[in-house]
Design a protein around this motif. Structure first.
Motif, PDB file in Angstrom:
ATOM      1  N   LEU A 217       0.842  -1.199   0.000  1.00 45.11           N
ATOM      2  CA  LEU A 217       0.000   0.000   0.000  1.00 45.11           C
ATOM      3  C   LEU A 217       0.881   1.254   0.000  1.00 45.11           C
ATOM      4  CD1 LEU A 217      -3.116   0.332   0.132  1.00 45.11           C
ATOM      5  CD2 LEU A 217      -2.777   1.059   2.500  1.00 45.11           C
ATOM      6  N   PHE A 218       1.886   1.220   0.853  1.00 46.77           N
ATOM      7  CA  PHE A 218       2.833   2.321   0.966  1.00 46.77           C
ATOM      8  C   PHE A 218       3.516   2.565  -0.383  1.00 46.77           C
ATOM      9  CE2 PHE A 218       7.186   3.727   2.175  1.00 46.77           C
ATOM     10  CZ  PHE A 218       6.818   4.944   2.706  1.00 46.77           C
ATOM     11  N   ARG A 219       3.901   1.447  -1.020  1.00 43.69           N
ATOM     12  CA  ARG A 219       4.573   1.546  -2.307  1.00 43.69           C
ATOM     13  C   ARG A 219       3.661   2.170  -3.351  1.00 43.69           C
ATOM     14  NH1 ARG A 219       6.469  -4.009  -4.075  1.00 43.69           N
ATOM     15  NH2 ARG A 219       4.266  -4.251  -4.517  1.00 43.69           N
ATOM     16  N   LEU A 220       2.391   1.737  -3.319  1.00 44.29           N
ATOM     17  CA  LEU A 220       1.431   2.266  -4.283  1.00 44.29           C
ATOM     18  C   LEU A 220       1.270   3.770  -4.102  1.00 44.29           C
ATOM     19  CD1 LEU A 220      -0.531   1.262  -6.496  1.00 44.29           C
ATOM     20  CD2 LEU A 220      -2.314   1.430  -4.770  1.00 44.29           C
ATOM     21  N   ILE A 221       1.224   4.203  -2.821  1.00 39.52           N
ATOM     22  CA  ILE A 221       1.054   5.638  -2.561  1.00 39.52           C
ATOM     23  C   ILE A 221       2.250   6.410  -3.111  1.00 39.52           C
ATOM     24  CG2 ILE A 221       0.996   7.384  -0.746  1.00 39.52           C
ATOM     25  CD1 ILE A 221      -0.654   5.336   0.892  1.00 39.52           C
ATOM     26  N   ILE A 222       3.446   5.902  -2.841  1.00 40.44           N
ATOM     27  CA  ILE A 222       4.641   6.586  -3.350  1.00 40.44           C
ATOM     28  C   ILE A 222       4.643   6.613  -4.877  1.00 40.44           C
ATOM     29  CG2 ILE A 222       7.141   6.410  -3.578  1.00 40.44           C
ATOM     30  CD1 ILE A 222       7.359   5.635  -0.783  1.00 40.44           C
ATOM     31  N   LEU A 223       4.340   5.468  -5.472  1.00 42.41           N
ATOM     32  CA  LEU A 223       4.330   5.393  -6.934  1.00 42.41           C
ATOM     33  C   LEU A 223       3.332   6.383  -7.522  1.00 42.41           C
ATOM     34  CD1 LEU A 223       4.502   1.555  -7.518  1.00 42.41           C
ATOM     35  CD2 LEU A 223       6.163   3.230  -8.281  1.00 42.41           C
ATOM     36  N   LEU A 224       2.144   6.432  -6.904  1.00 43.12           N
ATOM     37  CA  LEU A 224       1.121   7.324  -7.439  1.00 43.12           C
ATOM     38  C   LEU A 224       1.508   8.777  -7.260  1.00 43.12           C
ATOM     39  CD1 LEU A 224      -2.221   5.587  -6.436  1.00 43.12           C
ATOM     40  CD2 LEU A 224      -1.308   5.963  -8.723  1.00 43.12           C
ATOM     41  N   SER A 225       2.103   9.111  -6.097  1.00 44.59           N
ATOM     42  CA  SER A 225       2.408  10.523  -5.897  1.00 44.59           C
ATOM     43  C   SER A 225       3.531  10.976  -6.818  1.00 44.59           C
ATOM     44  CB  SER A 225       2.718  10.829  -4.430  1.00 44.59           C
ATOM     45  OG  SER A 225       3.569   9.869  -3.911  1.00 44.59           O
TER      46      SER A 225
END
Lengths: 299, 330
Positions: free
Chosen positions: B30-38
């Motif tokens: 989830l954390f990775r997805l947030i970073i990737l999206l931002s």
């Protein structure tokens, strides 16, 4: 014995063809690189006047250098801003691109999409468009600004810094960094590509072995990934340093270019040579430190 | 064989991971997805901004909800003005003639030189490789003025100058303001950022198995035939990577053409001057307080970026794969 000799003959003949393949390049290099390089040094020590067909040069010694360093009020300012940006951009670009590459190297759904997206800056990060977008958005824009106000509003950096009560200089640096996030991500496209290619070439058996030995993620990074990337890091560092120094959006390059376009050839030659001697010195220093402290550790 | 083993082991690993999904793993992804999206947002933002702004009309600033969805649009008019200011047709033609053609020339000439460096050991190779790296390090800014001066009296190694001194016949041509200023360096493999292109090719050719070429050699194929029939067909990935980079760098170049050409500028150059052009032609100052001028400006940027973007969207699948396989990092 005879066979060996014959083979050597073939090898020699073959190697002769090396000259054939590289001859056009060699001619080009002499005409379009070595001669202009020497001319450029000559121009920096000369007074140039534009005459009807071409230019006339007259040797004046180091007067051009004296002029730019002592008489010109702007040059030293441009130079120092160029050097400062060199020092904070280089580590940041390497860090950002390494982290991005490591993220993109993991297996997850939509990886191809994100890769395609993250390489986008490589395609459109042209000097011209970047200048137009970032100039009009960062310096003049209010709430819509991309680079400066936008990020600080988004993360309310000033509040956090005030709340943590950090030292003023550190805070300044942090704000500078956050304001540059857009710029940085947009500048680290090719570096990310290079790191990603490097990550792909690390054999997965190493990671499996470390897993058997019970290494933590951090140890895995510090003892496998980072050392295995040392060559790539060097390549990225060199590439980034050249990019930073020749970035057409930097104050020094854009100003020199303006002077060049308006027909000042002698002083600008001296300006560039001095700038790139300083830059080359910095590059040599960085490479020396990298070799001394990181490469040695791994040997 | 080896690859397939590695591949199967990777698949196994990922299967294992997916099977043993823990809470920590979930939080991490989830954390990775947030970073990737931002970061994806950071990358897309200027593009969105460009497109949205290029749609707005001059009344846009009266509406404060306009940030993402343009409410007052004047698309046709904005783009008409931008095309007019960029001199789009003529500039595009000039880009094709000067930049794109030399970009493609470089793809060929750099491959030839790189093959020579990668496959043969010959006298003087070491200093030549040193000079090759020097060309990567030395920026065009240093060379641009002497090159311009030389282009105004094109001379091959002083031969024509000597003829001029001896006989008085001046064979030296003034090629400034013609496409030759771009074609000549590209033809010899020393054009825009050719050092890096040769380096990419070199690393790739070194990684190619020698056996095939040696077999062709034994069968009596000459070096040129070996190069054309064996090396070139098996280096599609390298050619693609080099072509894309070469095209992008040439498309975006506004440094060289600003000095070498005096009229009939390519697109990058007309875009660079678009603020002045808008000012002259439409009598307005380009800054953020003038939504109309900003719209013209951003429409110009979109028009400039679009062709390369389309090329990228078409090629991206192969391009991203090829970068993994080309072995730039050697």
């Amino acid at each position: 014995m005879k066979g060996v000799k014959k083979l050597r003959g073939i090898e020699q003949l073959k190697n002769h063809y090396g000259h054939m393949f590289t001859l056009p390049w060699l001619i080009g290099i002499i005409i379009f690189f070595i001669i202009p390089l020497i001319q450029s040094v000559w121009y920096s020590f000369a007074k140039i006047s534009v005459v009807e067909n071409g230019i006339e040069t007259k040797f004046i010694g180091i007067d051009n250098y004296k002029q730019i360093l002592e008489a010109d009020p702007n040059y030293t300012k441009w130079l120092s801003s160029g050097i400062t940006s060199f020092f904070y951009t280089l580590p940041l670009i390497i860090l950002v691109s390494m982290v991005l590459a490591m993220l993109l190297n993991q297996k997850f759904v939509g990886r191809l999409f994100f890769r395609a997206l993250y390489f986008l800056p490589v395609i459109i990060a042209s000097g011209v468009v970047m200048t137009l977008i970032f100039q009009t958005t960062s310096s003049d824009m209010g709430s819509m600004g991309v680079s400066d106000t936008y990020t600080s509003n988004m993360f309310s950096v000033n509040d956090i810094i005030g709340w943590l009560q950090v030292d003023g200089k550190v805070a300044e640096y942090v704000i500078l960094v956050i304001n540059k996030i857009f710029d940085l991500v947009w500048q680290s496209g090719i570096q990310t590509v290079l790191f990603l290619a490097g990550l792909q070439s690390i054999p997965s058996s190493l990671y499996e072995a470390s897993k058997v030995e019970g290494a933590t993620k951090w140890e895995e990074f510090w003892f496998i990934t980072f050392p295995m990337l040392s060559q790539v890091t060097l390549l990225v560092a060199v590439f980034t340093m050249v990019e930073i120094m020749t970035n057409t959006r930097s104050t020094i390059i854009s100003n020199i270019y303006k002077m060049m376009s308006s027909g000042v050839y002698d002083e600008t030659s001296a300006m560039i040579w001095f700038y790139f001697l300083v830059g080359g010195g910095l590059m040599a220093l960085v490479l020396f430190l990298y070799n001394r402290f990181l490469m040695k550790r791994w040997e | 064989m080896k690859e397939s083993i590695i591949k199967s082991s990777v698949v196994d690993k990922s299967k294992l991971k997916r099977g043993g999904k823990t809470a920590i793993g979930l939080v991490y992804s989830l954390f990775r997805l947030i970073i990737l999206l931002s970061i994806g947002f950071i990358i897309m933002y200027p593009l969105f901004y460009m497109i949205v702004t290029s749609f707005q009309s001059k009344y846009a600033f009266l509406n404060s909800t306009r940030v993402w969805i343009p409410s007052d649009t004047a698309i046709v008019k904005n783009y008409k003005v931008a095309i007019d200011c960029l001199d789009y047709g003529k500039a595009l033609l000039s880009t094709l003639k000067n930049e794109i053609s030399s970009a493609l020339l470089q793809v060929v000439s750099c491959a030839v030189a790189a093959y020579g460096f990668a496959r043969f050991n010959f006298r003087g190779k070491k200093p030549m490789i040193f000079i090759l790296f020097l060309t990567i390090l030395v920026p065009d800014m240093i060379l641009i003025i002497p090159r311009m001066v030389n282009f105004s009296h094109l001379d091959f190694l002083g031969i024509f100058g000597l003829i001029n001194k001896l006989t008085g016949i001046d064979l030296r041509l003034n090629v400034l303001n013609t496409s030759w200023t771009f074609w000549l360096p590209a033809l010899f493999g020393v054009g825009l950022r050719s050092g890096i292109l040769i380096y990419i090719y070199m690393q790739f050719f070194r990684g190619l198995p020698r056996e095939l070429e040696e077999a062709a050699w034994v069968d009596g194929a000459g070096p040129i035939k070996t190069f054309l029939a064996i090396a070139v067909p098996s280096s599609g990935v390298a050619i693609l990577t080099v072509t894309v980079f070469s095209l992008i760098w040439h498309w975006n170049d506004s440094l060289l053409c600003g000095i070498y050409l005096t009229n009939d500028f390519p697109l990058a150059m007309t875009l660079k001057d678009i603020e002045t052009t808008i000012g002259i032609k439409y009598n307005m100052l380009v800054n953020y307080t003038n939504p109309e001028a900003m719209a013209y400006l951003m429409a110009g940027c979109v028009l400039f970026v679009m062709p390369m973007l389309i090329v990228y969207i078409i090629l991206q699948r192969w391009f991203i794969e090829s970068i993994d396989r080309v072995g730039i990092t050697g």
